[in-house]
Design a protein around this motif. Structure first.
Motif, PDB file in Angstrom:
ATOM      1  N   GLU A  63     -32.504  40.226  13.249  1.00  0.00           N
ATOM      2  CA  GLU A  63     -32.628  39.024  12.228  1.00  0.00           C
ATOM      3  C   GLU A  63     -31.626  37.962  12.648  1.00  0.00           C
ATOM      4  OE1 GLU A  63     -32.935  36.599   9.211  1.00  0.00           O
ATOM      5  OE2 GLU A  63     -34.193  38.315   9.618  1.00  0.00           O
ATOM      6  N   GLY A  64     -30.572  38.568  13.362  1.00  0.00           N
ATOM      7  CA  GLY A  64     -29.556  37.450  13.998  1.00  0.00           C
ATOM      8  C   GLY A  64     -30.207  36.724  14.992  1.00  0.00           C
ATOM      9  N   HIS A  65     -31.127  37.306  15.873  1.00  0.00           N
ATOM     10  CA  HIS A  65     -31.842  36.660  17.032  1.00  0.00           C
ATOM     11  C   HIS A  65     -32.690  35.646  16.351  1.00  0.00           C
ATOM     12  CE1 HIS A  65     -30.880  38.824  20.810  1.00  0.00           C
ATOM     13  NE2 HIS A  65     -30.139  39.259  20.258  1.00  0.00           N
ATOM     14  N   ARG A  66     -33.340  35.971  15.300  1.00  0.00           N
ATOM     15  CA  ARG A  66     -34.452  35.077  14.447  1.00  0.00           C
ATOM     16  C   ARG A  66     -33.480  33.843  14.226  1.00  0.00           C
ATOM     17  NH1 ARG A  66     -37.455  39.942  13.378  1.00  0.00           N
ATOM     18  NH2 ARG A  66     -36.159  40.531  11.555  1.00  0.00           N
ATOM     19  N   LEU A  67     -32.415  34.111  13.457  1.00  0.00           N
ATOM     20  CA  LEU A  67     -31.708  33.027  12.895  1.00  0.00           C
ATOM     21  C   LEU A  67     -31.213  32.066  14.120  1.00  0.00           C
ATOM     22  CD1 LEU A  67     -30.174  31.596  10.758  1.00  0.00           C
ATOM     23  CD2 LEU A  67     -28.183  33.241  10.918  1.00  0.00           C
ATOM     24  N   MET A  68     -30.731  32.711  15.142  1.00  0.00           N
ATOM     25  CA  MET A  68     -30.353  31.632  16.396  1.00  0.00           C
ATOM     26  C   MET A  68     -31.179  31.296  16.993  1.00  0.00           C
ATOM     27  SD  MET A  68     -28.130  32.983  19.755  1.00  0.00           S
ATOM     28  CE  MET A  68     -26.672  32.469  19.031  1.00  0.00           C
ATOM     29  N   GLU A  69     -32.538  31.631  17.033  1.00  0.00           N
ATOM     30  CA  GLU A  69     -33.473  30.984  17.700  1.00  0.00           C
ATOM     31  C   GLU A  69     -34.310  29.796  16.719  1.00  0.00           C
ATOM     32  OE1 GLU A  69     -35.494  34.115  21.150  1.00  0.00           O
ATOM     33  OE2 GLU A  69     -35.900  34.384  18.936  1.00  0.00           O
ATOM     34  N   SER A  70     -33.878  30.002  15.467  1.00  0.00           N
ATOM     35  CA  SER A  70     -34.368  29.063  14.518  1.00  0.00           C
ATOM     36  C   SER A  70     -33.552  27.747  14.588  1.00  0.00           C
ATOM     37  CB  SER A  70     -34.183  29.352  13.031  1.00  0.00           C
ATOM     38  OG  SER A  70     -32.993  29.410  12.580  1.00  0.00           O
ATOM     39  N   SER A  71     -32.251  27.656  15.177  1.00  0.00           N
ATOM     40  CA  SER A  71     -31.339  26.767  15.443  1.00  0.00           C
ATOM     41  C   SER A  71     -30.782  26.171  14.033  1.00  0.00           C
ATOM     42  CB  SER A  71     -32.096  25.703  16.289  1.00  0.00           C
ATOM     43  OG  SER A  71     -31.878  26.093  17.664  1.00  0.00           O
ATOM     44  N   LYS A  72     -30.869  26.915  13.092  1.00  0.00           N
ATOM     45  CA  LYS A  72     -30.495  26.560  11.810  1.00  0.00           C
ATOM     46  C   LYS A  72     -28.986  26.608  11.600  1.00  0.00           C
ATOM     47  CE  LYS A  72     -34.981  27.297   9.503  1.00  0.00           C
ATOM     48  NZ  LYS A  72     -35.683  27.928   8.029  1.00  0.00           N
ATOM     49  N   HIS A  73     -28.331  27.489  12.281  1.00  0.00           N
ATOM     50  CA  HIS A  73     -27.005  27.857  12.009  1.00  0.00           C
ATOM     51  C   HIS A  73     -25.937  26.789  12.508  1.00  0.00           C
ATOM     52  CE1 HIS A  73     -27.878  28.795  16.284  1.00  0.00           C
ATOM     53  NE2 HIS A  73     -26.530  29.119  16.331  1.00  0.00           N
ATOM     54  N   VAL A  74     -24.927  27.112  12.098  1.00  0.00           N
ATOM     55  CA  VAL A  74     -23.638  25.973  12.650  1.00  0.00           C
ATOM     56  C   VAL A  74     -22.574  26.948  12.828  1.00  0.00           C
ATOM     57  CG1 VAL A  74     -21.861  24.360  12.088  1.00  0.00           C
ATOM     58  CG2 VAL A  74     -24.253  24.072  11.156  1.00  0.00           C
ATOM     59  N   GLY A  75     -22.139  27.042  14.311  1.00  0.00           N
ATOM     60  CA  GLY A  75     -21.306  27.927  14.760  1.00  0.00           C
ATOM     61  C   GLY A  75     -21.822  29.311  15.172  1.00  0.00           C
ATOM     62  N   LYS A  76     -21.098  30.389  14.841  1.00  0.00           N
ATOM     63  CA  LYS A  76     -21.542  31.675  15.536  1.00  0.00           C
ATOM     64  C   LYS A  76     -22.115  32.696  14.513  1.00  0.00           C
ATOM     65  CE  LYS A  76     -19.953  33.032  18.894  1.00  0.00           C
ATOM     66  NZ  LYS A  76     -20.320  33.161  20.342  1.00  0.00           N
ATOM     67  N   ILE A  77     -22.691  33.617  14.856  1.00  0.00           N
ATOM     68  CA  ILE A  77     -23.461  34.700  14.310  1.00  0.00           C
ATOM     69  C   ILE A  77     -22.919  35.865  14.660  1.00  0.00           C
ATOM     70  CG2 ILE A  77     -25.588  35.851  13.481  1.00  0.00           C
ATOM     71  CD1 ILE A  77     -26.997  33.231  14.357  1.00  0.00           C
ATOM     72  N   VAL A  78     -22.302  36.521  13.554  1.00  0.00           N
ATOM     73  CA  VAL A  78     -21.472  37.923  13.957  1.00  0.00           C
ATOM     74  C   VAL A  78     -22.172  39.016  13.669  1.00  0.00           C
ATOM     75  CG1 VAL A  78     -19.293  39.205  13.758  1.00  0.00           C
ATOM     76  CG2 VAL A  78     -19.246  36.704  14.315  1.00  0.00           C
ATOM     77  N   LEU A  79     -22.200  40.152  14.615  1.00  0.00           N
ATOM     78  CA  LEU A  79     -22.804  41.412  13.934  1.00  0.00           C
ATOM     79  C   LEU A  79     -21.692  42.416  13.801  1.00  0.00           C
ATOM     80  CD1 LEU A  79     -25.773  42.012  16.705  1.00  0.00           C
ATOM     81  CD2 LEU A  79     -25.832  41.157  14.099  1.00  0.00           C
ATOM     82  N   VAL A  80     -21.683  43.089  12.641  1.00  0.00           N
ATOM     83  CA  VAL A  80     -20.663  44.002  12.224  1.00  0.00           C
ATOM     84  C   VAL A  80     -20.888  45.331  12.384  1.00  0.00           C
ATOM     85  CG1 VAL A  80     -18.806  44.492  10.605  1.00  0.00           C
ATOM     86  CG2 VAL A  80     -19.472  42.131  11.066  1.00  0.00           C
ATOM     87  N   THR A  81     -20.332  46.333  12.870  1.00  0.00           N
ATOM     88  CA  THR A  81     -20.625  47.653  13.113  1.00  0.00           C
ATOM     89  C   THR A  81     -20.359  48.329  12.035  1.00  0.00           C
ATOM     90  OG1 THR A  81     -18.463  48.402  13.974  1.00  0.00           O
ATOM     91  CG2 THR A  81     -20.024  47.641  15.665  1.00  0.00           C
TER      92      THR A  81
END
Length: 394
Positions: A376-394
């Motif tokens: 889901e994080g990769h889909r969001l990044m490739e959509s270019s809708k985000h501003v700043g960083k996307i973080v994955l939490v363990t």
């Protein structure tokens, strides 16, 4: 001619026992009671084991032949985000001079999506799992490591392996978590800080009073670059593709915000600089922007290329470089040597960490997701809708 005949070879022990003596009577002291005792002992032993089909049974029976395991996001085959799977894998090996970090969070980078598609393989000897930065707690240290100890909260620049519960990293690429920053937010800093500081400041020598154009101003790199450039006294120009993104850049301190979809950034740069152009450009676009970037530079201007999103092949009029003494440079971070990365990390701690601890540079996290939702994080990044960083939490 008569051929020589080979006699058959008789296989025997080292001693010849002579002819067989014939049938013999074998005597035994066996009794049914012995059989019952054996069965009782066997049943007692079997009852002490977990059932074979249970998870506990599988773990106990496999523990003797399996190495300790962790979970990591595996690229099962090159392709779309769906190829990312959270799987159980072996723990990383801890080498001399390395630190083993129990990962709390990792941040996505555009390079991760390229690796997933098979276009950006990890360097030789690097982890096969994606992830170029992380934060977490030191779990173990290798020989010759003196600065870090078990229990330290850190963040780190990685060559790979951040999408996992544990990662081993050279000690020189480890940083303390900046004061006032949460452990999971610290994961958003190492890659962007090292990229921007090494390219814009160490190599392009941006200084106070100069003008600086950032393409992709709303990206993770862009939002960091705006803040650190303003901290060091530069006048900042950015390009982005929506009014919402431009507003976010403005809030971070950008002086001139240009919508590349509706404006010619070359004309706007010339307008805002009295026809001179900017001193430094940080570009992630590549081929389609190359000549336009040169046209946007001041005399002695410096163009630094860190991406080729629009392609890697283009034509250029070299006269524009010669006439205005322009400098064109390009570099990645992942493929640099450990020694080079260590030098960059050291500079970042000295020159960037104080700005973060003073609150002048803030983490820009668009969304937190569980490690299991890396796709889901990769889909969001490739959509270019985000501003700043996307973080994955363990």
């Amino acid at each position: 001619m008569r051929t020589k005949q080979c006699s058959p070879v008789r296989l025997s022990s080292t001693r010849d026992f002579g002819p067989s003596p014939g049938p013999r009577r074998v005597t035994s002291n066996y009794s049914p009671a012995d059989d019952r005792s054996f069965r009782r002992a066997l049943n007692t032993f079997a009852s002490s084991l977990p059932p074979l089909g249970t998870a506990a049974g599988r773990r106990e029976r496999g523990s003797a032949r399996r190495k300790p395991a962790m979970r990591a996001v595996v690229i099962t085959t090159p392709g779309d985000p769906e190829v990312l799977r959270l799987q159980e894998v072996e723990d990383p090996e801890l080498e001399d001079g390395h630190v083993l970090v129990k990962v709390a969070a990792t941040a996505l980078n555009r390079a991760d999506t390229l690796q997933r598609r098979g276009m950006y393989p990890p360097p030789k000897g690097a982890s096969e799992y994606p992830g170029l930065e992380c934060s977490g707690t030191v779990e173990a240290v290798g020989k010759s490591v003196s600065r870090w100890k078990v229990g330290d909260q850190v963040c780190a620049l990685l060559t790979g392996g951040g999408y996992a519960e544990k990662v081993a990293v050279p000690a020189g690429q480890v940083l303390p978590v900046p004061a006032g920053i949460s452990l999971k937010d610290a994961a958003s800093f190492p890659e962007v800080a090292c990229t921007v500081w090494s390219t814009v400041f160490m190599m392009s020598c941006l200084s106070a009073g100069e003008t600086f154009l950032i393409h992709g101003g709303s990206s993770g790199i862009g939002t960091f670059a705006i803040q650190i450039a303003k901290y060091y006294g530069a006048r900042v120009f950015v390009t982005a593709g929506s009014e919402e993104k431009l507003a976010a850049c403005k809030d971070l301190g950008a002086d001139i915000c240009i919508n590349y979809k509706t404006e010619d950034f070359v004309a706007r740069v010339k307008e805002e600089t009295a026809g001179k152009g900017v001193d430094v450009i940080l570009d992630c676009v590549g081929a389609s922007y190359f000549q336009r970037n040169l046209d946007s530079l001041n005399i002695d201007g410096r163009l630094f290329i860190i991406g080729t999103q629009s392609g890697a092949v283009t034509q250029v009029d070299l006269r524009s470089i010669l006439a205005r003494r322009l400098t064109v440079q390009a570099a990645g971070l992942r493929t640099r040597s450990t020694e080079n990365k260590t030098a960059i990390v050291s500079e970042v701690e000295k020159k960037v960490w104080p700005a973060i601890e003073q609150g002048k540079v803030k983490p820009m996290v668009y969304k937190y997701l569980p490690l299991a939702e890396a796709a889901e994080g990769h889909r969001l990044m490739e959509s270019s809708k985000h501003v700043g960083k996307i973080v994955l939490v363990t």
